[in-house]
Design an enzyme around this catalytic site. Structure first.
Site, PDB file in Angstrom:
ATOM      1  N   LYS A  69       0.809  -1.216   0.000  1.00 49.41           N
ATOM      2  CA  LYS A  69       0.000   0.000   0.000  1.00 49.41           C
ATOM      3  C   LYS A  69       0.846   1.271   0.000  1.00 49.41           C
ATOM      4  O   LYS A  69       0.382   2.333  -0.405  1.00 49.41           O
ATOM      5  CB  LYS A  69      -0.968  -0.018   1.175  1.00 49.41           C
ATOM      6  CG  LYS A  69      -2.037  -1.085   0.983  1.00 49.41           C
ATOM      7  CD  LYS A  69      -3.059  -1.083   2.090  1.00 49.41           C
ATOM      8  CE  LYS A  69      -4.183  -2.055   1.796  1.00 49.41           C
ATOM      9  NZ  LYS A  69      -3.738  -3.478   1.862  1.00 49.41           N
TER      10      LYS A  69
HETATM   11  C1  PLP Z   1      -4.391  -4.440   1.280  1.00 52.08           C
HETATM   12  C2  PLP Z   1      -3.661  -5.705   1.160  1.00 52.08           C
HETATM   13  C3  PLP Z   1      -4.103  -6.708   0.287  1.00 52.08           C
HETATM   14  C4  PLP Z   1      -5.369  -6.587  -0.523  1.00 52.08           C
HETATM   15  O1  PLP Z   1      -5.309  -5.576  -1.513  1.00 52.08           O
HETATM   16  P1  PLP Z   1      -6.660  -5.004  -2.128  1.00 52.08           P
HETATM   17  O2  PLP Z   1      -6.235  -3.899  -3.026  1.00 52.08           O
HETATM   18  O3  PLP Z   1      -7.458  -4.488  -0.952  1.00 52.08           O
HETATM   19  O4  PLP Z   1      -7.351  -6.100  -2.814  1.00 52.08           O
HETATM   20  C5  PLP Z   1      -3.344  -7.854   0.201  1.00 52.08           C
HETATM   21  N1  PLP Z   1      -2.237  -8.035   0.948  1.00 52.08           N
HETATM   22  C6  PLP Z   1      -1.788  -7.089   1.783  1.00 52.08           C
HETATM   23  C7  PLP Z   1      -0.569  -7.351   2.589  1.00 52.08           C
HETATM   24  C8  PLP Z   1      -2.480  -5.888   1.916  1.00 52.08           C
HETATM   25  O5  PLP Z   1      -2.022  -4.961   2.744  1.00 52.08           O
END
Ligand code: PLP
Length: 503
Positions: A112
């Site tokens: 993220k």
């Molecule tokens: C947020 C997240 C996801 C999922 O991503 P999305 O965009 O919400 O589908 C998967 N793995 C990790 C470690 C995350 O932080």
């Protein structure tokens, strides 16, 4: 390029407007009115660019009310080696026909960061472009990684305040520590009695509360969102699909133009949707593997065309995917119905009132052509961590393990040996306990000893402990309030020093 709402009840807006607002006024999500397309030559030439240049190139296609110089400035600030090391998205050779795209080299060790390091820059520029002088309050509901990544992105950014709500018992100890030790004069973190969906619903309700918005405006504040419903969160994620493809060609892993498969550990459907958009723009993708944990709403949806949120939310070892309502799916449905906002709005109403909806057989078929879905249970997740390490001496976190296993399920069922890129979304050091359990090395440790676990993980595997983890051990807890979902609005006002009226 202009943006429209998936629910069709608001006019077209500029990208700055879409990024500033987050959610559209009609409850829908902003999407581009049209998509650019890139030729194979253009895609392959991305390999000669740095990651930040690549990001600026992709952003230029969509954020046409920003100048190329402004976008380059945003990308440089976001993806500096100080924050991401020398490569924000290295493609690692792991298996025979399966590689791993590591997206967790940023400040909070989760993918993220790639979006949330650049979003504040896009947003403060958007504020100037839309001619407002109000300050921005970022509200975020988090199942773990968004919260910390948003806090880290916005901390001490002038003209912003960031308030994060996390489910008190729904995040890992490391995730929680990362948040409650957050520094920065404009940051605030609250635990919520409830699960992620309660927190997300609370935030959505606050966004829809026009009375509260008016009250805030009187004090010079305006809400925005850093959740992946914000277009400014989604668009930076398109970059690494293109870049990794160009890298795979340059590394000799695939032929130019060869179709690849991306396996994506999926929660809110933001990451995988960015991949779908990349495919729409011309990236040679055969399919996407949508990987879930036992919160397998998306698996059922992709396999049956029925989205049904009426089930218990399970706490799993891959907590960032513990989600029942994947908000970004709405954008996919808008696209697959050829922008039929009335239809999308109807399904979303059904989801709210009846807890489920069923898409037309035409849409269901298009979904199945594009996506293969599989879910992975807790045992399999840990087993996969152990197996990937034994077979390849490569350590994966539980989210990445879910995607790896789903990719294996695809291979077994399809006998397709296409090249697969598994998206790795978190550092194993964010989830040491589970990783050690997967490796069979967790004796004597439990969730309450994250730093001992980190030291053991480095001893066992030789993978260096990231400095972000080591530093956290001695940071003071600065945020310890836990509140009910009904108390979110009042606590926002308190944080912004807005008097609570006695009427
Ligand atoms: C947020 C997240 C996801 C999922 O991503 P999305 O965009 O919400 O589908 C998967 N793995 C990790 C470690 C995350 O932080």
């Amino acid at each position: 390029m202009l943006f429209v709402s998936t629910r069709g009840q608001v006019g077209k807006v500029s990208s700055a407007h879409a990024i500033k607002e987050g959610l559209a006024g009609d409850g829908g999500l902003f999407v581009p009115q049209s998509f650019p397309s890139l030729s194979l030559e253009q895609i392959l030439s991305l390999n000669t660019l740095s990651y930040e240049q690549c990001a600026a190139t992709i952003l230029n296609y969509f954020l046409t009310d920003y100048s190329p110089a402004e976008l380059a400035e945003c990308a440089t600030a976001a993806y500096s080696p100080l924050k991401f090391g020398k490569n924000p998205a290295p493609l690692c050779k792991v298996g025979d026909r399966t590689d791993v795209l590591e997206l967790w080299h940023g400040p909070t060790l989760a993918f993220k960061d790639i979006a949330l390091q650049i979003l504040p820059h896009l947003m403060t520029k958007a504020q100037n472009k839309t001619g407002t002088d109000t300050k921005i309050v970022i509200l975020a509901a988090t199942s773990g990684d968004t919260g910390k990544a948003a806090l880290e992105g916005f901390a001490d950014v002038p003209g912003t305040e960031i308030i994060v709500f996390y489910p008190e018992d729904g995040v890992s100890p490391v995730q929680k520590l990362q948040m409650v030790t957050q520094q920065g004069g404009n940051t605030k973190v609250f635990g919520i009695h409830g699960n992620f969906d309660d927190a997300q619903r609370g935030v959505k309700e606050i966004f829809g509360d026009t009375g509260l918005a008016a009250e805030l405006k009187d004090f010079g504040w305006e809400f925005s969102s850093a959740n992946s419903i914000n277009w400014g969160r989604l668009v930076p994620q398109i970059t690494y699909y293109f870049k990794s493809y160009a890298d795979a060609v340059a590394n000799g892993r695939i032929e130019p133009g060869e179709k690849v498969i991306f396996a994506v550990p999926t929660g809110n459907f933001g990451d995988i949707l960015a991949g779908y958009y990349a495919k729409k723009m011309g990236l040679p993708v055969k399919r996407f593997i949508c990987a879930s944990n036992s919160n397998n709403v998306l698996t059922d949806f992709i396999n049956t065309g029925v989205y049904n949120k009426l089930r218990e939310l399970n706490k799993t070892v891959s907590p960032s995917m513990d989600i029942l309502v994947s908000s970004n799916l709405e954008r996919l449905l808008f696209d697959l119905t050829d922008n039929n906002s009335a239809q999308v709005a109807e399904w979303m109403t059904q989801l709210n009132t009846a807890g489920q909806y069923k898409v037309t057989s035409d849409v269901a078929e298009r979904v199945r052509d594009l996506f293969f879905a599989a879910w992975v249970d807790e045992m399999e997740t840990k087993e996969t961590i152990g197996r990937v390490y034994n077979d390849f001496e490569y350590v994966v976190d539980p989210h990445t393990a879910v995607a790896w296993r789903a990719a294996q399920k695809y291979r077994l069922l399809s006998s397709d040996d296409s090249y697969i890129i598994v998206l790795s979304t978190a550092s194993p050091y964010k989830f040491c306990q589970t990783v050690l359990e997967g490796l069979g090395k967790a004796e004597g440790l439990d969730e309450s000893q994250p730093f001992e676990a980190a030291r053991r993980l480095t001893e066992e595997t030789g993978l260096p402990i990231p400095h972000q983890i080591t530093e956290m051990e001695h940071k003071p807890v600065l945020h310890n309030e836990v509140i009910g979902t009904g108390e979110m609005a009042a606590n926002i006002k308190k944080t912004l020093e807005i008097p609570v009226e006695n009427s």
